[in-house]
Design a protein around this motif. Structure first.
Motif: not given
Lengths: 225, 753
Positions: B171-174, B257-260, B262-263, B350
């Protein structure tokens, strides 16, 4: 000339392209705004999209409010610029104190993705004028931290001033106080909600077309103005 | 603190040092082989690299000889559509219009058992990076899952964590999660299966390969810092069975770390668009060891790495640990000197950390230094590609004949209307067939705004262009069928995924697979594996869908108990106009229900037998020609606008298919079962090669002509009728919608809260 609506991308924004698509479907030009660039590019309205800005490892939206672009968004919103915060965007608006209250972890302790019925309680905001008061709309909801909370005084004030814009119907999905799904500021130009109207703009990909009204509302006001 | 460094020079001067190869998972003869490759003993860093790269997970040493069939039995269709075949990080399939699609499925079984949330989360992260590495934008994921019995305590430990991990990361990766499976069987109790599939879209001219070429080019490590997590994940965790003794394996699980990530996805899109990389590889299993040796090996080049330049989360890590770490969200790129500034600018935009850690050269060697000391000097191919290959012994298990002879005669056959009705409700409520909304409602299926179909539809479909081109994906696999006959089981898994894709109106194009098995050192398991690979390769050839890549997961075994042989097959299809997709819900009164295909008395391995604790006999017969014919009907009828809905018939039989359609639609239907067939067989047999089509009256003649032309039997078995509450099976029973809904939707919430 068509209205120009900005969509902010923070690192970790996810529904920014989707919000831009909804803006275009409603007939306006979507303008991409970058979190690190303070320039609002002269847009007529701003959408803060869904996602997990900066990973949301702190409180959701707590870091995004300090992004360079947000200072101008906050100032412009106070000056009357229409701003819509969807999901993470709603959280950013609360963290920015443009809207009262806060969003906390769903009472069911799980991420919830489902099609959600809402009742439009206020059809006089910049983003809801194309709806009728009391209209029931079906909009996708997807979040892990969507429980709207505020103290009783704030809740009474919101209710008393007609600033509750949407309420969850049937089954409250996340424990939001008084079934509140979305609210507005005193002036009615800033609206935040947890459900995702940008995902209800096409028959093929959404459960309804009920989300188009958000964008058409603001566009018709911009054109009238 | 100074640490003793074991340099190449030390290795030459102290040839007789005792080395801990066994603790690192290497066998004695493998250690000897390494010494032969190098002409000396390996340094401790080299030993670390070989141990992870020669692990079962990375080297496919037990499966290689069987997997070769996928490259030998290649259907002629492959030539037209395969842009990149097996061997790269993921296969790439041409879908027209200058666009290609890349997709792959991988296992993250062992980590998810040890640490459910992080294991499942990083399974998503890993497969997404595989797709990203091909130059693609990931556009969807799905997760086939297997668990022990739904009411077992350990299932309640692992299932909620695994589902939350998949949701939390994906979900956090979109990325929309558009399908998958949840299946329960007691053999998965100590070995749950967590497979993850990702699909991505890439313009032809943006396809990337993982070769290090061009002497003087920079080797850049970018993304998250390297930590001490996941050390030995592929060797000590994924390539051994679990036992009760032994130390905790938790430190071998990576933390995501999904945010890492995603960027990293967004940064890579810009790097690819601006053509800033010569080659790129993700860091997953075996970390830096894998990326550097594979890239140098694929490029037929050499590479020098300054390992002390790697950004660390923990400054006390030793070089061996840095080489083996499986820290997530890292990528390795080869970049020409004149593109370095632009590359770094994208990473800065990013907030992605990027460091030049090495340089490509013509030496033909992979050399690594640590604060001035040479600690690795190896021919990269010996690490990446020349690992051991085993011809593991296998033999048809002694119990196989008895198992196949144990046909389910003891399983009761409902006959009266009441019995049939309660059998249907029991099947609909069974954990394997009940609504999976409790799971899938924790996944974002909307993000990206292109999801046209998602679970519980037969396949997930996402739109990939503005003019409506779409891709469809389905994964299937039935371990019970595999146990009864692994050759047929693999073919049935492929047939079902193929049929599901076609049912939604998409033309099946290509195959990925994740083969989940017990220990390859067990001759019974190895026979199951060999039969599975042979069955799948034969069926792919016959159906004209090439295998583009996949993954093998062995050692899904606790003590003597191996899991059911579980090939999970993913089929990718393409649909020219997503507006033509066929959903599963019927729409309006008067639409006719047509059952296409033959129904036989086939209960071996069925859900009905499973509910009575029986597993024996033979699985449903395989008829791949029939599968091809009904798929053609499904695709052609969708294209010609003859259908309002369709749903395939598989586990649970026709009764369950109709119940699912009614629930999805919210409207009832009158059903008339064909004469001369036992209603229990008609409703609950699991014969393959069947689809229920929903056809408006005006199109019935054209539709039946289409079936007749192909010689496929079609029976009109019902009519949509909103005047009926639920399913009214004539002369038998009525199952009201409310009762079906309670049965289907009540199971998961009552089990898992």
């Amino acid at each position: 000339m068509s209205a120009r609506i900005g969509v902010v991308t923070f690192p970790g924004s996810l529904d920014d392209q989707d919000a831009a698509r909804a803006v275009r479907i409603a007939g306006a030009e979507a303008v991409s705004l970058w979190h690190g660039d303070a320039d609002l590019k002269g847009v007529d309205a701003v959408v803060l999209p869904g996602g997990f800005s900066y990973g949301d490892y702190l409180r959701c939206g707590a870091i995004a409010r300090f992004a360079p672009v947000m200072q101008n968004v906050i100032d412009a919103a106070r000056g009357g610029l229409p701003v819509l915060g969807i999901c993470n965007g709603f959280q950013v608006l609360c963290e920015s104190h443009l809207l009262p209250g806060a969003l906390i972890r769903n009472d069911v302790r799980k991420f919830v993705c489902r099609d959600q019925w809402l009742r439009v309680e206020n059809a006089n905001t910049a983003w809801t004028s194309d709806y009728a008061e009391g209209q029931e709309i079906l909009i996708p909801l997807k979040n892990g931290e969507g429980g709207f909370v505020a103290d009783d005084r704030t809740l009474d004030e919101l209710e008393g001033e007609g600033r509750v814009v949407f309420r969850y119907l049937h089954d409250n999905p996340n424990g939001s106080y008084r079934d509140i799904a979305g609210i507005t500021n005193e002036r009615g130009n800033v609206v935040g909600l947890m459900p995702h109207p940008e995902h209800a703009v096409e028959r093929l990909t959404g459960p309804s077309l009920d989300g188009v009204g958000f964008f058409s509302s603001v566009i018709s006001q911009l054109v009238d103005a | 603190m100074t640490r003793q460094i074991d340099s190449v020079k030390d290795a030459e001067t102290t040839p007789d040092v005792t080395q801990p190869f066994a603790e690192l998972g290497l066998k004695a003869d493998e250690y000897t082989q390494i010494r032969e490759h190098l002409g000396r003993r390996p340094t401790s860093s080299e030993l670390a690299m070989y141990s992870v790269m020669w692990s079962e997970h990375c080297s496919y040493k037990s499966s290689k000889v069987h997997l070769r069939q996928f490259g030998e039995k290649v259907p002629p269709e492959a030539e037209d559509i395969l842009l990149v075949g097996m061997g790269e990080n993921a296969g790439v399939v041409d879908v027209g219009g200058g666009l290609a699609v890349t997709f792959k499925i991988e296992s993250h079984n062992h980590p998810s058992y040890v640490e459910p949330y992080q294991g499942a989360a990083t399974g998503i992260g890993g497969i997404v990076r595989d797709i990203l590495t091909m130059g693609a934008r990931p556009v969807a994921v799905m997760d086939p899952l297997r668990f022990g019995p739904a009411d077992a305590p350990d299932t309640h430990r692992v299932l909620p964590g695994i589902v939350a991990g998949i949701g939390g990361y994906g979900n956090c990766l979109g990325l929309p999660n558009i399908g998958g499976e949840v299946v329960f069987d007691e053999t998965y109790l100590g070995n749950p299966l967590v497979n993850a599939l990702c699909v991505g879209v890439v313009p032809h001219d943006r396809i990337q390969l993982s070769a290090a070429t061009g002497a003087g080019n920079h080797v850049i490590l970018f993304g998250a810092k390297t930590g001490g997590d996941g050390i030995g994940g592929v060797s000590v965790l994924a390539s051994e069975t679990f036992d009760d003794e032994g130390p905790s394996k938790r430190p071998s699980v990576q933390v995501g770390d999904p945010f890492a990530e995603k960027v990293l996805i967004e940064a890579c899109q810009e790097l690819f668009d601006q053509q800033l990389v010569v080659g790129i590889q993700d860091l997953g299993g075996a970390g830096i060891s894998c990326a550097t040796s594979e890239m140098a090996s694929n490029g037929d080049s050499g590479m020098h790495v300054w390992l002390d330049r790697v950004p660390l989360r923990d400054s006390t890590l030793a070089p061996e640990e840095i080489l083996m770490s499986e820290s997530q969200e890292r990528m390795c790129a080869v970049v020409a000197p004149d593109k370095l500034d632009a590359f770094m600018a994208v990473c800065r935009k990013w907030d992605v950390e990027a460091v030049v850690i090495g340089e490509v050269n013509d030496s033909g060697r992979l050399t690594i230094e640590w604060h001035g000391a040479q600690i690795v000097d190896v021919p990269p191919k010996t690490v990446a590609h020349d690992g051991p290959v085993y011809e593991r012994p296998f033999a048809r298990p002694q119990w196989q004949d008895a198992l196949q002879a144990d046909v389910p005669t003891s399983v009761p056959r409902p006959a009266s209307g009441d019995e049939l009705r309660s059998a249907l409700l029991r099947l609909v409520a069974s954990p394997n067939l009940a609504s999976k909304a409790w799971v899938t409602d924790q996944y974002d299926r909307y993000v990206m705004g292109n999801t046209v179909l998602a679970q519980p539809e037969d396949s997930g479909i996402v739109r990939i262009t503005d003019d409506g081109l779409g891709v469809a994906i389905s994964t299937d696999g039935n371990g019970r069928y595999g146990k009864l006959d692994p050759y047929a089981g693999a073919q049935l898994a492929l047939a079902e995924a193929y049929r599901n894709v076609a049912t939604t109106g998409a033309k099946p194009l290509a195959v990925t697979n994740c083969l989940n098995f017990g220990s390859p050192e067990d001759t019974d398991v190895m026979w199951q594996f060999a039969e599975t690979a042979r069955g799948l390769a034969d069926a792919c050839l016959q159906l004209g869908v090439p295998v583009t890549g996949g993954n093998v997961s062995f050692y899904n075994q606790t003590g003597e108990t191996a899991i059911l042989p579980t090939p999970i097959i993913g089929v990718l299809g393409v649909i020219d106009d997503v507006a033509r997709r066929t959903p599963m819900a019927w729409e309006a009164d008067g639409e006719a229900l047509w059952l296409v295909g033959d129904t036989a008395d086939e209960f071996g391995g069925s859900e009905w037998a499973h509910l009575h604790g029986h597993l024996g006999g033979l699985p449903p017969a395989v008829d791949l020609d029939r599968e091809r014919q009904i798929a053609e009907i499904a695709v052609a009828a969708s294209r010609d606008g003859l259908l309002t809905a369709a749903h395939d018939v598989s586990v649970g039989g026709l009764g369950v298919t109709l119940a699912e359609m009614a629930l999805r639609s919210g409207k009832g239907a009158r059903i008339f079962l064909p004469d001369g067939i036992d209603p229990c067989v008609a409703l609950f047999s699991e014969s393959a090669g069947r689809i229920v089509f929903v056809v408006p009256r005006s199109e019935e003649v054209r539709f039946t002509d289409m079936c007749t032309a192909r010689g496929v039997p079609a029976a009109r078995i019902g009519v949509v009728d909103s005047g009926v509450d639920g399913l009214e099976v004539q002369d038998a029973f009525t199952a009201p919608l409310d009762e079906l809904r309670t049965a289907s939707e009540g199971t998961f919430p009552s089990l898992f809260g």
